[in-house]
Design an enzyme around this catalytic site. Structure first.
Site, mmCIF file in Angstrom:
data_model
loop_
_atom_site.group_PDB
_atom_site.id
_atom_site.type_symbol
_atom_site.label_atom_id
_atom_site.label_comp_id
_atom_site.label_asym_id
_atom_site.label_seq_id
_atom_site.Cartn_x
_atom_site.Cartn_y
_atom_site.Cartn_z
ATOM 1 N N CYS A 1 17.288 -12.058 1.978
ATOM 2 C CA CYS A 1 16.976 -11.010 1.015
ATOM 3 C C CYS A 1 17.655 -11.297 -0.328
ATOM 4 O O CYS A 1 17.407 -12.316 -0.949
ATOM 5 C CB CYS A 1 17.311 -9.635 1.569
ATOM 6 N N HIS B 1 14.170 -10.067 6.237
ATOM 7 C CA HIS B 1 15.404 -9.801 6.969
ATOM 8 C C HIS B 1 15.280 -10.367 8.383
ATOM 9 O O HIS B 1 14.636 -9.754 9.239
ATOM 10 C CB HIS B 1 15.686 -8.301 7.025
ATOM 11 N N GLU C 1 17.421 -10.356 10.650
ATOM 12 C CA GLU C 1 18.165 -9.546 11.621
ATOM 13 C C GLU C 1 17.371 -8.334 12.107
ATOM 14 O O GLU C 1 17.735 -7.736 13.118
ATOM 15 C CB GLU C 1 19.509 -9.102 11.032
#
Length: 198
Positions: free
Chosen positions: A79, A179, A181
């Site tokens: 990001c 992202h 994650e």
């Protein structure tokens, strides 16, 4: 035994979710802005949610602006971490780290919502150990108003308003606009590949 993965400590907003993602894949990590710890780590993760000029000011206060471009081990930025690795950003005219000779632009549209938020298809142009086990196209989760244009460092693209760089790659630096994650199994696969295969 593998050395720890180091998560770069600065005013990033999504560190906890990165830590949880590493916990899920059983990876040992530290969260640090200490130069010696970062230099000795086996892998570096440079995450972030925030505003470019504010983030750069914090990196300068800790000397990380000078350290990060010199890192020799594999680095994965996500990001705003990806945008900070670029040359500059239109977000408050920030001068960034310059690892990628790329000028980050703001999305402009009268028909699409900005920021670009949600799941979108990522098309991988480069196949390497980082993308092992991923299909040529995978859906990843995005939250951003600024983008890196497609260019010589582009490793993957995404289409929102127009094509932009979903991933960049240069030498030991890998960067994702999405992202990892919070991108489900595909994001977890990419993160696991970075830790264990790069």
């Amino acid at each position: 035994m593998s050395k720890e993965v180091a998560i770069i400590k600065y005013n990033a907003g999504n560190v906890a979710s990165v830590m949880y993602a590493l916990d899920r894949i059983g990876v040992k990590y530290i969260w640090t802005d200490d130069a010696s710890q970062l230099n000795s780590a086996e892998k570096i993760i440079f995450p972030g949610v925030g505003e470019a000029s504010t983030a750069m000011n914090h990196l300068k206060e800790t000397g990380l602006d000078l350290l990060i471009p010199t890192l020799k081990q594999p680095v994965l930025a996500t990001c705003i971490g990806m945008q900070l690795l670029c040359k500059s950003s239109e977000e408050n005219n920030a001068t960034c780290l310059g690892v990628f000779d790329v000028e980050v632009k703001r999305f402009q549209s009268k028909t699409h919502k900005i920021p670009h938020v949600g799941w979108n298809k990522v098309n991988f142009l480069e196949q390497n150990a980082l993308t092992e086990g991923l299909k040529p196209s995978e859906f990843m989760y995005f939250v951003h108003s600024y983008f890196a244009p497609v260019g010589p460092y582009t490793m993957a693209t995404c289409d929102y308003i127009h094509d932009f760089s979903a991933m960049l790659h240069k030498d030991n630096f890998y960067a994702a606009q999405f992202h990892t994650e919070i991108s489900g199994l595909a994001g977890q696969t990419l993160l696991n590949n970075f830790v264990h295969s790069i």
